[in-house]
Design an enzyme around this catalytic site. Structure first.
Site: not given
Ligand code: GCB
Length: 666
Positions: A206, A456, A509, A545
């Site tokens: 990303d 990740e 998230y 994160e």
């Protein structure tokens, strides 16, 4: 007959799949030298930064320049050139979509003079801070070096390729193509467009695949026999009053090979104030240690009133009869690191990380080194009270590592492996090489407190276990003084890599990708997930994160996704979880995603890029920055008794009862 053919085909398929699953822990080529270029009595440094000439190759014909020998003469003789700044990503410099989204090779060249004096009794080296992704370099038409891997330096000797007291030409071909065996991985495909077909680079990570000559290009001289490697390891006595600097030096050059020529080094350690505090003369193996009484240890920002304390180590290399050969100086911070299954300690004191995931990213320059931006970023980190960041998702500039040393910002140093999947032998070898290059480059920085071996990765896949066992053990074999982590996003029950790590980092998230907008579904989920990770592996846990995309200036009450209010409330819901988790000793840090907004590939989930920044891309605070600042300083106050900035709380009202807003509000 048909059945036996069928069985044969099945057998063949199984054999192929098995072969694809077998990965071997092979030796990889190790790097040498690459000390940061520094001037001294015996060395000169010259930057080749500036405006270079640039050509974008035809995407359908990426090797044309090689076949036609564009490196044999000025690029402008082969193709029309445009001006291109170095260092910078090339993508956003022009107004052309074709250059922004270009896939494949581009070319750079420039001329430079080399003084006549450099041709005598010394050697000349060419060093690139980084080129993304692959670089091919020629000097005066002769091949000088090739290097694969963005974000990491490479160098070669060019003594024999240069013309002294004359003009020279350097030509660079840079290839940005990412495939399944590059680090990071990507895919290239040919897709029909309205005119025919076009080449598309896709990737799952990303951030925008910025490319070009991203960091400075240096020429530097060394004596014929010179200090090629310096490795420093430091230690402190139990009460932190006496420090030890263990050094090991490697030399390159003819004198080093002459059996009867005994080389030795004299080392002098100076305090920040310039006072000599220790000295030593090495043995002929160029190993030894210096002892520092009343040492000032290196402490992280806000953990001590004088953080980031650095000594200067002066190394003088001598040949027999006191003949001075070379001088090199580097900064040294004395500190110890230790960890167990519940904590991470620096100088014997438990650390709680309050930090960020970041990117090297800016308008126009992309990932190009920018000293003004870097200095602003460190000022913002200190303003907000952070004590750490992760170099998500690749190694950052050497200049920023030096800044982190000086400012006491702890670094989780990440290699360029992001979203790694389809584990295979070539990938493993390159992944290990990226870590070898990273550890070699950064091992002497006191700010580096942990290695992150991936972000990740798809660690639920079958051979992730073996793959990460090899990568983690290899990293440990390079440096056993720092713990190893990886930022993992698969659910803990599926993960196969965590058992090879020392510290578990996870990304999640809540209220954004899962249960979007649900502020009432954050706190308990964060507590549960962190606890599950700790339960599975019995190791310290970091939330590496969390966050929410936030459009600067969008205000909505009650809060709604993308608004500044929502980002602040998402943070606040996480803070509650972190405070509950902090009571469990094994929860050792919180890292917001992200420090600043940054560019990504085009997607309908991204409005001009990823907007999870606490700061805008222009490095101005969003509302949540003020909230985070109060929390980070509150944590510093509680854990490390730091002073609070006088503007942390804004005066609101004198309501008669003498209401004061100060540290008692925390
Ligand atoms: C992640 C990635 C990071 C992304 C972030 C996001 O998990 O590690 O690279 O930018 O999520 O905002 O989606």
């Amino acid at each position: 007959m048909a059945l036996s053919l069928f069985l044969l085909v099945i057998g063949f398929c199984i054999l192929n799949i098995t072969l694809a699953l077998i990965i071997l822990n092979k030796d990889i080529e190790t790097t040498r030298g690459m000390l940061y270029p520094r001037e001294s009595e015996t060395r000169e440094v010259r930057a080749l930064d500036g405006i270079w000439n640039f050509v974008r190759s035809d995407e359908a014909n990426p090797t044309q320049g090689i076949r036609d020998g564009w490196f044999n003469d000025d690029l402008s003789k082969s193709m029309p050139t445009i001006p291109m700044p170095v260092p910078a990503s090339y993508n956003d410099i022009t107004t052309e979509q074709a250059l922004r989204d270009h896939v494949g090779t581009v070319w750079y060249d420039r001329k430079f003079f080399v003084p006549r004096s450099w041709g005598q009794h010394q050697r000349v080296w060419l060093r690139f801070g980084s080129v993304h992704y692959e670089a091919f370099v020629w000097i005066n038409g002769q091949s000088a070096i090739k290097h694969e891997m963005g974000h990491l330096p490479f160098e070669t000797e060019v003594t024999h390729l240069l013309k002294y007291g004359a003009e020279n030409r350097i030509t660079v071909m840079c290839d940005n193509a990412l495939i399944q065996t590059t680090v990071p991985q990507g895919k290239i495909s040919e897709v029909a467009n309205d005119q025919g077909v076009t080449i598309i680079q896709s990737y799952t990570f990303d951030f925008f695949n910025y490319a070009g000559i991203h960091r400075s290009v240096h020429l530097y001289t060394t004596p014929k026999t010179f200090i090629e490697e310096v490795e420093i390891k430091t230690n402190l006595s139990e009460d932190n009053s006496v420090g030890t600097v263990n050094y090991s030096i490697a030399v390159n050059g003819t004198a080093a090979n002459e059996a009867d020529n005994t080389l030795y080094a004299r080392l002098q350690l100076y305090s920040r104030e310039g006072i000599l505090v220790a000295n030593a003369t090495s043995d002929s193996k160029l190993l030894g240690s210096l002892k520092v009484e009343n040492v000032k240890p290196w402490w992280p920002y806000l953990m001590h009133p004088d953080p980031g304390y650095l000594y200067e180590l002066e190394i003088k290399l001598y040949a027999a009869k006191e003949q001075l050969l070379d001088v090199y100086r580097l900064s040294v911070g004395l500190r110890t690191l230790s960890w167990n299954n519940t904590s991470f300690l620096i100088n014997g004191k438990p650390v709680y990380f309050r930090g960020f995931g970041r990117h090297e990213d800016a308008d126009v320059r992309g990932k190009g080194l920018d000293n003004a931006l870097m200095t602003r970023d460190f000022n913002l980190l200190k303003w907000i009270g952070a004590n750490a960041y992760r170099t998500s998702h690749y190694p950052y500039s050497e200049e920023s590592m030096q800044f982190a040393d000086q400012h006491g910002i702890m670094i989780i140093d990440e290699c360029p492996s992001v979203d790694t999947e389809n584990f295979n032998q070539v990938l493993l070898d390159k992944h290990k090489s990226s870590l070898e290059q990273l550890v070699h480059r950064d091992r002497n920085h006191p700010s580096v407190v942990m290695w992150s071996i991936a972000n990740e990765p798809r660690t639920g896949q079958l051979n992730a276990d073996t793959y990460f066992q090899f990568v983690a053990n290899f990293t440990r074999s390079l440096d056993s003084t720092r713990p190893i982590t990886a930022a993992i996003a698969v659910p803990s029950k599926d993960d196969k890599a965590g058992r090879h790590l020392d510290i578990i980092s996870f990304n999640r998230y809540n209220a954004w990708y899962s249960n979007t907008g649900r502020l009432d579904m954050v706190t308990q989920r964060v507590i549960n997930e962190a606890t599950a990770w700790n339960y599975k592996y019995d190791k310290p846990v970091i939330m590496a994160e969390y966050g929410a995309d936030t459009l600067e200036g969008l205000h909505l009450q009650p809060s709604y996704v993308w608004s500044e209010e929502f980002q602040a409330e998402v943070f606040s819901q996480h803070f509650k979880a972190f405070d509950a988790l902090r009571r469990q000793k094994w929860f050792i840090g919180e890292f917001v995603w992200n420090f600043a907004d940054f560019k990504t590939a085009q997607s309908y989930t991204r409005v001009g890029g990823n907007k999870k920044g606490v700061f805008t891309r222009a490095r101005q605070p969003k509302a949540a920055a003020h909230l985070l600042r109060q929390r980070y300083f509150a944590l510093g106050r509680e854990m490390d008794k730091c002073n609070l900035p006088s503007d942390l709380f804004t005066y609101i009202a004198d309501v008669g009862s003498n209401v004061q807003h100060d540290s008692s509000d925390l």
